[in-house]
Design a protein around this motif. Structure first.
Motif, PDB file in Angstrom:
ATOM      1  N   ILE A 145       0.837  -1.204   0.000  1.00 11.71           N
ATOM      2  CA  ILE A 145       0.000   0.000   0.000  1.00 11.71           C
ATOM      3  C   ILE A 145       0.871   1.254   0.000  1.00 11.71           C
ATOM      4  N   THR A 161      -7.594  -0.371   1.621  1.00 11.15           N
ATOM      5  CA  THR A 161      -7.703   0.075   3.016  1.00 11.15           C
ATOM      6  C   THR A 161      -9.154   0.197   3.482  1.00 11.15           C
ATOM      7  N   ILE A 164     -10.403  -0.451   7.398  1.00  8.68           N
ATOM      8  CA  ILE A 164      -9.278  -0.363   8.333  1.00  8.68           C
ATOM      9  C   ILE A 164      -9.678   0.452   9.562  1.00  8.68           C
ATOM     10  N   THR A 171      -1.788   0.191  11.232  1.00 10.44           N
ATOM     11  CA  THR A 171      -3.115   0.568  10.738  1.00 10.44           C
ATOM     12  C   THR A 171      -3.319   2.088  10.790  1.00 10.44           C
ATOM     13  N   LEU A 174      -1.774   3.246   7.680  1.00  8.75           N
ATOM     14  CA  LEU A 174      -2.643   2.927   6.546  1.00  8.75           C
ATOM     15  C   LEU A 174      -3.760   3.961   6.411  1.00  8.75           C
ATOM     16  N   ARG A 178      -4.521   6.290   3.311  1.00  4.83           N
ATOM     17  CA  ARG A 178      -5.874   6.334   2.736  1.00  4.83           C
ATOM     18  C   ARG A 178      -6.323   7.793   2.590  1.00  4.83           C
ATOM     19  N   SER A 194     -10.222  10.332   7.361  1.00  5.23           N
ATOM     20  CA  SER A 194      -9.166   9.327   7.504  1.00  5.23           C
ATOM     21  C   SER A 194      -8.035   9.849   8.392  1.00  5.23           C
TER      22      SER A 194
END
Length: 254
Positions: A145, A161, A164, A171, A174, A178, A194
């Protein structure tokens, strides 16, 4: 006592920190036991990778060896040797900035280390291809990713993602990636959501929080929210005045 010569010689050099020891064993046995070359290349490559960070020559050699080893078939002698003598041996791999994992051979350390070296060398295509061949582990997913994000493949980042939640450093990062993907597609509200999720837990590592803040600041810049951008940058400044690009970003707000 009854092990073949190649196995005895490889076992003898396992503690070595001299790369030429592994090369010598490979040369000695490559005709009668070609799998020795794969094991020796793997161990020498990981030695350069672990102790040669910042050394262009060592990183180039590690990239060459691990890139080659990563595409070799795992034959029965290789599996037997690594399963007997290296099953608990680990090597540190920085999956993404702020997240380092201790990986074993069975965790695909060869491919993930090779991918990191490809990325350092600026070859994103090789890095992505290498991770795409790796076992589908959490670390491989995080690495992939991050690489997709670097390659501006934003829709793939979003797709991978979905669902998540902020449960650890990985995470949280991530979620920051995202948010970056949404922002690059112009979906600023989704991006901010996000980033909020990524920053929700203050105990996450400093590197992860700073990455999320930097990405959120980019959205603030895009929407001409200078006060919010300054606030985010000053949060980073208070914790790490040497953060890359921080001085230039603050200057742009003047």
């Amino acid at each position: 006592m009854f092990a073949p010569g190649w196995e005895k010689d490889l076992f003898a050099v396992l503690p070595s920190t001299n790369p030429s020891d592994f090369t010598d064993v490979a040369r000695r046995h490559h005709r009668n036991a070609p799998h020795t070359r794969v094991i020796a290349a793997t161990l020498e490559g990981l030695l350069h990778f672990e102790f040669g960070a910042g050394d262009a020559g060592a990183e180039s050699r590690a990239r060459e060896l691990l890139g080659w080893a990563a595409v070799q078939p795992s034959t029965e002698p290789i599996q037997r040797f690594t399963g007997t003598y290296l099953v608990h041996r680990t090597w540190p791999v920085e999956i993404v900035p702020g997240v380092t994992a201790e990986l074993r051979l069975q965790d695909d350390v060869v491919r993930l280390a090779a991918a990191e070296l490809h990325q350092r060398a600026g070859d994103l295509d090789a890095a992505i291809w290498t991770v795409e061949q790796a076992l589908p582990t959490a670390h491989a997913a995080l690495s992939l990713i991050d690489l997709y994000s670097c390659a501006e493949r934003h829709q793939e980042v979003i797709d991978l993602t979905n669902g998540i939640t902020n449960s650890d450093d990985a995470t949280a990062l991530l979620l920051a990636l995202r948010g970056r993907a949404f922002a690059h597609q112009g979906f600023y509200d989704a991006a901010r959501e996000s980033f909020s999720q990524a920053l929700r837990v203050r105990s996450r590592s400093t590197a992860v929080r700073h990455r999320a803040l930097v990405e959120r600041v980019q959205v603030d810049f895009a929407q001409n929210r200078k006060a919010a951008a300054r606030k985010g940058l000053e949060k980073i400044l208070a914790e790490d005045p040497t953060y890359p690009g921080l001085t230039d970003a603050l200057s742009s707000l003047q």
